[in-house]
Scaffold this active site. Structure first.
Site, PDB file in Angstrom:
ATOM      1  N   GLN A 138       0.848  -1.196   0.000  1.00  0.00           N
ATOM      2  CA  GLN A 138       0.000   0.000   0.000  1.00  0.00           C
ATOM      3  C   GLN A 138       0.885   1.247   0.000  1.00  0.00           C
ATOM      4  OE1 GLN A 138      -3.386  -0.865   3.111  1.00  0.00           O
ATOM      5  NE2 GLN A 138      -1.601  -2.096   3.601  1.00  0.00           N
ATOM      6  N   ASP A 194       6.304   4.533  -1.807  1.00  0.00           N
ATOM      7  CA  ASP A 194       7.671   5.056  -1.732  1.00  0.00           C
ATOM      8  C   ASP A 194       8.699   4.306  -2.568  1.00  0.00           C
ATOM      9  OD1 ASP A 194       8.220   2.712  -0.148  1.00  0.00           O
ATOM     10  OD2 ASP A 194       7.671   3.787   1.680  1.00  0.00           O
ATOM     11  N   HIS A 238      -1.741   1.212  -4.107  1.00  0.00           N
ATOM     12  CA  HIS A 238      -2.121   2.626  -3.954  1.00  0.00           C
ATOM     13  C   HIS A 238      -1.259   3.544  -4.822  1.00  0.00           C
ATOM     14  CE1 HIS A 238      -4.239   1.728   0.162  1.00  0.00           C
ATOM     15  NE2 HIS A 238      -4.951   1.367  -0.884  1.00  0.00           N
ATOM     16  N   CYS A 270      -1.956  12.373 -15.738  1.00  0.00           N
ATOM     17  CA  CYS A 270      -2.995  13.343 -16.044  1.00  0.00           C
ATOM     18  C   CYS A 270      -4.283  12.905 -15.347  1.00  0.00           C
ATOM     19  CB  CYS A 270      -3.194  13.404 -17.558  1.00  0.00           C
ATOM     20  SG  CYS A 270      -4.564  14.488 -17.994  1.00  0.00           S
ATOM     21  N   CYS A 281      -3.434  16.443 -23.416  1.00  0.00           N
ATOM     22  CA  CYS A 281      -4.805  16.972 -23.386  1.00  0.00           C
ATOM     23  C   CYS A 281      -4.949  18.243 -22.561  1.00  0.00           C
ATOM     24  CB  CYS A 281      -5.767  15.905 -22.866  1.00  0.00           C
ATOM     25  SG  CYS A 281      -5.635  15.667 -21.083  1.00  0.00           S
ATOM     26  N   SER A 311      -2.136  -1.316   9.376  1.00  0.00           N
ATOM     27  CA  SER A 311      -3.258  -1.326  10.330  1.00  0.00           C
ATOM     28  C   SER A 311      -4.401  -2.174   9.788  1.00  0.00           C
ATOM     29  CB  SER A 311      -3.739   0.098  10.591  1.00  0.00           C
ATOM     30  OG  SER A 311      -4.171   0.696   9.376  1.00  0.00           O
ATOM     31  N   ALA A 328       9.234  -4.136  12.156  1.00  0.00           N
ATOM     32  CA  ALA A 328       9.630  -4.836  10.933  1.00  0.00           C
ATOM     33  C   ALA A 328      11.153  -4.860  10.783  1.00  0.00           C
ATOM     34  CB  ALA A 328       8.995  -4.145   9.726  1.00  0.00           C
TER      35      ALA A 328
END
Ligand code: OAD
Length: 255
Positions: free
Chosen positions: A108, A111, A131, A139, A162, A201, A243
């Protein structure tokens, strides 16, 4: 959990064995993995969402009808901040698991630090970006994609195709997840035998459906998180800690 505690923890040993014997391991990761690199998580007392403005800046309505300039300024800062951060031991361990065990990774995070760690380890790991990614701009109208390094969000950048407004190629609340990443992550989840949850979470849907589907289809779920989460009840093995401390001990030939 300190390093010495991790080494002697029987649950860590069990998780390491389960991963070493996994035929189709899969990882689902979130912001906690990058916390030790200096990127704040979203929720929690020091999370990005403790600033109410930032809560607005992750919603598509703000871009369409609200403070677009303020929102884009924040993304320009985030893009700049990424130039100053590096993968941490958690990213490197996950990259090694990806390389050695052919583990699929769905993130998610926006980075790119897992891929960076894998490249430094000398291999590619395919990471599914649920994400989106800050490394690209796109665009808002025609979805043409540009390298973010070539875009200055402070300049109200426009699409060359465009003339639509450019924005980061991330997913905002009110938008759908990228189709391919979603499908591939779901396929990996329902076919995996071990699902590793790291630093999330588990509160944001539809992404959180992915580990739920893995569990429903019989995967052994291992969670690495210092806190209890909405997904903890799925976990067969809960490793309560950070982690960056625990993941290096889950790689088979190390620790
Ligand atoms: P959250 O901020 O919701 O949760 C971060 C999790 O990381 C929490 O469960 C923490 O306990 C855990 N954590 C903190 N430090 C850690 C560490 N060193 N090691 C391991 N875990 C640690 O972040 P996400 O679950 O990633 O979406 O959030 C999911 C989505 O919500 C994000 O992708 C973003 C956000 O709104 C969008 O913007 C669409």
């Amino acid at each position: 959990m300190s390093d010495t505690n991790v080494i002697s923890d029987p649950e860590v040993q069990r998780a390491r064995e389960v991963l070493a014997n996994a035929r189709r391991p899969f990882a689902f990761i979130g912001a906690g993995l990058s916390a030790a690199s200096g990127i704040p998580t979203f929720r929690g007392p020091k999370g990005a969402y403790s600033d109410p403005a930032i809560v607005d800046w992750v919603h598509v309505e703000t871009f369409e009808t609200g403070d677009r300039a303020g929102m884009l300024r924040w993304y320009e800062e985030r893009k700049d901040d990424l130039k100053k951060v590096w993968p941490n031991p958690g990213h490197y361990a996950l990259a090694r698991l990806g390389i050695q065990n052919s583990m699929s990774v769905a993130t998610q995070n926006v980075d790119g630090l897992v891929e960076q760690a894998a490249l430094e380890e000398g291999a590619m790991v395919e990471v599914l970006h649920l994400h989106g990614t800050l490394s690209e701009a796109r665009c808002h109208n025609c979805r043409a994609v540009y390298p973010a390094s070539r875009v200055d969000y402070n300049d109200s950048p426009k699409c060359r195709m465009c003339d639509g407004p450019l924005r980061p190629n991330v997913v905002w609340f009110g938008e759908e997840l990228p189709h391919h990443a979603w499908e591939d992550a779901m396929i990996a989840a329902v076919h995996c035998d071990v699902c590793l949850l790291v630093g999330t979470s588990g509160l944001v849907y539809p992404a959180a459906q992915i580990p739920e589907s893995a569990k429903e289809r019989g995967a052994t779920v291992i969670e690495v998180n210092p806190a209890e989460t909405a997904l903890s009840e799925l976990a067969d093995i809960r490793l309560v800690g950070k982690a960056e401390t625990i993941l290096p001990f889950l790689v088979a030939d190390e620790g």
